[in-house]
Structure formats: C-alpha cells, structure tokens
Design an enzyme around this catalytic site. Structure first.
Site: not given
Ligand SMILES: O=P(O)(O)OC[C@H]1O[C@H](OP(=O)(O)OP(=O)(O)O)[C@H](O)[C@@H]1O
Ligand SMILES: Nc1nc2[nH]cnc2c(=O)[nH]1
Ligand SMILES: [Mg+2]
Length: 162
Positions: A92-93, A96
């Site tokens: 994952d990127d 959080d």
């Molecule tokens: O640790 P957490 O509080 O769960 O947050 C982390 C997740 O939030 C973002 O995904 P998002 O749900 O925004 O979807 P995306 O990857 O499609 O942008 C990010 O890419 C992680 O997968």
């Molecule tokens: N882009 C982005 N997405 C998130 N989803 C949860 N935390 C983050 C953050 O810091 N940046």
């Molecule tokens: Mg995500």
C-alpha cells in the site's frame, strides 16, 4: 473535505515517490515473492514500480476504500483474494490509523506487508516501510495534485486578494 486531525501537509512529488519506492526495494530485493497484492487504489503505483524493480509479473489486488478525501468512512471491501498471502508481497502507499491495514492483514495474514509511508498509529501493522510521517500530517500524493499559478510574494503580502 478537510479534517482537523491533520495540521500539516507533506507533499510528495513523482520524483520523490519514485526514489522512495526504489529505496524500499533495496530492502526487498534479496527475498523471493510469488507475486504482489496491491491495495487499491493508492497501492497500485508503488506496486507497479516495485514489480519493475523486483521483476515480478504476477500482480493481484485487494480493492478497498476507506477515505473520501480526508474524511474516514466505513471500510468498503469490493474485492479480496482466495489465498492467505503466504509468499506474497502486500503493498500500500501508506498506513495511517491502521484501519485498512488491519482489515487486509486479516484477509492475508501470511503476506509480507510493506508501505512507502507510515504514521505511528498504523506502523505496527506493517512489516516494513520506508519513511515515517507524523500522525497529524496529511500526505499529498502527486496523482491528487496539479500545477497552479502562484501570486508573487510581494503581491500576496502588500495587496492580498481576499
Ligand atoms: O490507515 P488508514 O487510516 O486506514 O488509511 C490508509 C489508507 O487510506 C488510503 O486509502 P483510501 O481509502 O483513501 O483509498 P485510495 O487508496 O483509493 O485513495 C491509503 O491509500 C491507505 O490505503
Ligand atoms: N493521500 C492521503 N490519503 C490518506 N488516507 C489516510 N491518510 C492519508 C494521507 O495522509 N494522505
Ligand atoms: Mg488506499
């Protein structure tokens, strides 16, 4: 929508992201993986870059959503996988609060889980990450940003437009 949990911004450029993913790959290159499971959508770009560096062609996805911009909502799992992650690299990127990571860990308990960026609350849920970012910092990724005109400083200070 903004969330006042986030007091700071950490902006990541495409170049920075590429360098960071390559640095993370240095820590992974000695290991053999059956394939990569990318957590969509944010995990897709690091997963593609890692796949190139480690010469991995088999890529699957876990499709999951938890945020609408900065607002954290109910976890929505749209697609899982049919194995426990043994021998797979899970990407994952960022992590959080760890809510997404916790759910995916339950689905793939044996996967080796990496993120590029990790905040303190979620950090214990991943096996490896590259850069720690403060909990109150919102990470801005290049795919969410565009170029915009910036008013010269002197105009901002002497005659600010609203
Ligand atoms: O640790 P957490 O509080 O769960 O947050 C982390 C997740 O939030 C973002 O995904 P998002 O749900 O925004 O979807 P995306 O990857 O499609 O942008 C990010 O890419 C992680 O997968
Ligand atoms: N882009 C982005 N997405 C998130 N989803 C949860 N935390 C983050 C953050 O810091 N940046
Ligand atoms: Mg995500």
């Amino acid at each position: 929508m903004t969330d006042n949990r986030y007091q700071h911004h950490f902006t990541v450029s495409w170049d920075q992201l590429h360098r960071d993913v390559r640095s993370l790959c240095h820590q992974l290159v000695e290991r053999d993986f059956k394939g990569i499971v990318a957590i969509t959508r944010g995990g897709l770009i690091p997963a593609a870059l890692i796949a190139r560096e480690l010469d991995i062609r088999l890529i699957d996805t876990v499709c999951i959503k938890s945020y609408d911009e900065q607002a954290q909502g109910k976890l929505d799992v749209m697609k899982g996988v049919d194995h426990d992650g043994d021998g797979w690299l899970l990407v994952d990127d960022l992590v959080d609060t760890g809510k997404t990571a916790r759910a995916v860990r339950e689905m793939l308990p044996k996967a080796h889980f990496v993120t590029v960026y990790a905040k303190p609350e979620g950090r214990p849920l991943v096996d490896q990450y590259l850069t720690e970012v403060a909990q109150d910092c919102w990470i801005e990724f290049p795919w969410d940003l565009g170029h915009a005109y910036v008013e010269p400083l002197v105009n901002q200070i002497r005659s600010p437009k609203s």
